[in-house]
Write a protein that holds these residues in place. Structure first.
Motif, PDB file in Angstrom:
ATOM      1  N   GLY A 159       1.784 -11.543  -1.598  1.00  0.00           N
ATOM      2  CA  GLY A 159       1.971 -12.621  -0.623  1.00  0.00           C
ATOM      3  C   GLY A 159       3.387 -13.167  -0.693  1.00  0.00           C
ATOM      4  N   SER A 160       3.516 -14.432  -0.327  1.00  0.00           N
ATOM      5  CA  SER A 160       4.782 -15.157  -0.402  1.00  0.00           C
ATOM      6  C   SER A 160       5.861 -14.447   0.422  1.00  0.00           C
ATOM      7  CB  SER A 160       5.184 -15.297  -1.880  1.00  0.00           C
ATOM      8  OG  SER A 160       6.234 -16.193  -2.038  1.00  0.00           O
ATOM      9  N   ALA A 161       7.094 -14.441  -0.072  1.00  0.00           N
ATOM     10  CA  ALA A 161       8.195 -13.876   0.709  1.00  0.00           C
ATOM     11  C   ALA A 161       8.008 -12.379   0.940  1.00  0.00           C
ATOM     12  CB  ALA A 161       9.513 -14.134  -0.003  1.00  0.00           C
ATOM     13  N   ALA A 162       7.247 -11.704   0.066  1.00  0.00           N
ATOM     14  CA  ALA A 162       7.006 -10.273   0.259  1.00  0.00           C
ATOM     15  C   ALA A 162       6.257 -10.049   1.575  1.00  0.00           C
ATOM     16  CB  ALA A 162       6.240  -9.698  -0.922  1.00  0.00           C
ATOM     17  N   VAL A 167       7.410  -6.769   3.337  1.00  0.00           N
ATOM     18  CA  VAL A 167       7.481  -5.813   2.230  1.00  0.00           C
ATOM     19  C   VAL A 167       6.398  -6.160   1.208  1.00  0.00           C
ATOM     20  CG1 VAL A 167       9.872  -5.058   2.410  1.00  0.00           C
ATOM     21  CG2 VAL A 167       9.363  -7.172   1.209  1.00  0.00           C
ATOM     22  N   ALA A 168       5.179  -6.397   1.720  1.00  0.00           N
ATOM     23  CA  ALA A 168       4.071  -6.765   0.838  1.00  0.00           C
ATOM     24  C   ALA A 168       3.924  -5.716  -0.258  1.00  0.00           C
ATOM     25  CB  ALA A 168       2.781  -6.896   1.640  1.00  0.00           C
ATOM     26  N   THR A 169       4.207  -4.435   0.100  1.00  0.00           N
ATOM     27  CA  THR A 169       4.336  -3.404  -0.931  1.00  0.00           C
ATOM     28  C   THR A 169       5.798  -2.973  -0.889  1.00  0.00           C
ATOM     29  OG1 THR A 169       2.056  -2.757  -0.564  1.00  0.00           O
ATOM     30  CG2 THR A 169       3.445  -1.194  -1.758  1.00  0.00           C
ATOM     31  N   SER A 170       6.538  -3.343  -1.921  1.00  0.00           N
ATOM     32  CA  SER A 170       7.995  -3.194  -1.877  1.00  0.00           C
ATOM     33  C   SER A 170       8.436  -1.743  -1.956  1.00  0.00           C
ATOM     34  CB  SER A 170       8.600  -3.957  -3.060  1.00  0.00           C
ATOM     35  OG  SER A 170       9.983  -3.695  -3.156  1.00  0.00           O
ATOM     36  N   LYS A 171       9.510  -1.453  -1.266  1.00  0.00           N
ATOM     37  CA  LYS A 171      10.180  -0.161  -1.488  1.00  0.00           C
ATOM     38  C   LYS A 171      10.737  -0.164  -2.902  1.00  0.00           C
ATOM     39  CE  LYS A 171      12.668   2.425   1.340  1.00  0.00           C
ATOM     40  NZ  LYS A 171      13.678   2.868   2.340  1.00  0.00           N
TER      41      LYS A 171
END
Ligand code: PMP
Length: 424
Positions: A159-162, A167-171
């Motif tokens: 959550g949050s800024a992701a 980019v909830a699942t970050s590169k």
């Protein structure tokens, strides 16, 4: 010269410099969500932030949670100043860390032993490693929209800024690591049951009250169900109380709901606004950290003297109870009045001194519900309030906080501005 024009230029001018120096102009993404550019802050006192442009904003962001007493309270400031006289980094144990750890273990019911680190991110990263080391299992179960910091092990459906920045699942997180993370929706106990039965889960990590997809409350049976299930499958339960610790009550969410995890991560309030994190829990588990155990953790700045004194001073104020009475009352009045003012479909989730407004939905019980809310409306509210010198988070996926500095006068003032803005 027109003072207003002159002052607007100062943040804009700094913003132009910042964009040349920092990715997206900032050092933490949510700060860039204030449009057209973030205001730059000169100082803070009580419930107010004073910008370089000469504006005095009523602050409901409060450093994203740590400042439960408000900005630079004298009780904390004095202790930091005293410590500055003595020095601020020794690389040796100090009595201060014992004092803060005693405060924490006396208030957080499941805390017997403590490891101090420097941020919530470090705390959850270490807690996950600890759980894996302790159980000799690799998999972690987390919940969509829960945010556990900016390390690889939590950045899956975060959550949050992701979420705010898609980019909830970050590169950059290796596939092998993503593969060790199982996901359920919040408040879905069947999913937890299924995952625990099927997989060898080292730990379930969760925010016992969500604060990173807006505020989302746990259903009672959800928390108690997870506690029972983790016990019966020999998985550990980690409560990430980085936001809720010393916020929803002096004993955190675990004390409020009387559900006790094996490991708790803390941050924010326990450092009184200075950088901090902590992993706390059963002695038998925490003992697995180096040097007594084989799960490595270390830090040049761990148990930093300034963070220790700020944390002790903050908790000493919280022990007097008045901060909770004022902050909780402020949030309650705001929520009740906003409920009355908003005439379109919406819902407000609220607990103690934290709440969030979701437009266009009847209820928000999980991340999917939160993402269905009309965040454009929320951002409009943020923007219009900022024009009225009231600062609420620039993202639907954050929490509106109140503090012990949000007195009746300030709340009434806020309500007048809200009335105007919502009317428009
Ligand atoms: N866990 C939770 C629940 C959080 O809300 C946050 C930050 N908002 C973190 C962990 C990470 O903490 P930090 O930003 O101090 O690294």
């Amino acid at each position: 010269m027109d003072k207003r024009r002159c002052t607007i230029l100062k943040s804009e001018e700094l913003w132009n410099q910042a964009k040349q120096l920092f990715a997206g102009g900032v050092n933490s993404p949510v700060r860039a969500s204030v449009k057209p550019y973030p205001f730059f802050t000169e100082r803070g006192k009580g419930a107010y932030i004073y910008t370089v442009d000469g504006k005095k904003l009523i602050d409901y962001v409060l450093g994203y949670g740590p400042l439960i007493l408000g900005h630079s309270p004298d009780s904390v400031k004095i202790k930091i100043a005293e410590q500055l006289e003595k020095g601020w980094l020794f690389g040796t144990p100090t009595e201060l860390e014992i004092k803060l750890a005693r405060k924490i273990t006396s208030h957080i019911p499941s805390a017997q032993k403590v490891r101090f680190v420097n941020s919530g991110t470090e705390a959850t990263m270490a807690a996950i490693r600890l759980a894996r080391g302790y159980t000799n299992r690799n998999k972690i179960l987390k919940f969509s929209g829960n945010y556990h910091g900016a390390h690889d092990y939590g950045l899956v459906e975060a959550g949050s800024a992701a979420t705010e920045y898609n980019v909830a699942t970050s590169k950059g997180v290796p596939y092998e690591i993503i593969n060790t993370i199982e996901i359920c929706e919040y408040n879905d106990i069947q999913c937890v049951d299924k995952k625990l039965r099927k997989e060898d889960i080292a730990a379930v990590i969760m925010e016992p009250v969500m604060g990173n997809a807006g505020v989302i409350l746990p259903e009672r049976e959800f928390l108690s169900g997870i506690r029972e299930l983790t016990k019966s499958y020999n998985s550990l339960l980690i409560f990430d109380e980085v936001i809720t610790g010393f916020r929803v009550s002096i004993g955190g969410a675990q004390s409020l709901y009387q559900i006790y995890p094996d490991i708790t991560t803390l941050g924010k309030i326990i450092g009184g606004g200075l950088p901090i994190g902590a992993i706390v829990g059963k002695a038998e588990i925490i003992e697995n950290f180096t040097p007594s155990g084989k799960v490595f953790n270390a830090g040049t700045f761990n148990a930093h003297p300034l963070s220790m004194v700020a944390g002790i001073a903050t908790i000493e104020e919280l022990e007097k109870e008045y901060p909770y009475i004022i902050a909780n009352k402020a949030a309650k009045i705001l929520v009740e009045e906003i409920e009355r003012m908003i005439k379109i479909k919406h819902t407000i989730n609220h607990i103690s001194s934290m709440f969030q407004i979701f437009f266009g939905v009847d209820q928000v019980k999980n991340y999917s519900d939160a993402k269905r809310a009309n965040k454009e409306y929320y951002m409009k509210l943020h923007e219009m309030l900022l024009k009225e010198e009231v600062f609420i988070p620039p993202s639907q996926y954050e929490t509106i906080f109140t503090s012990a500095s949000h007195t009746d006068d300030i709340i009434n003032n806020t309500l007048n501005k809200l009335k105007k803005v919502i009317g428009e």
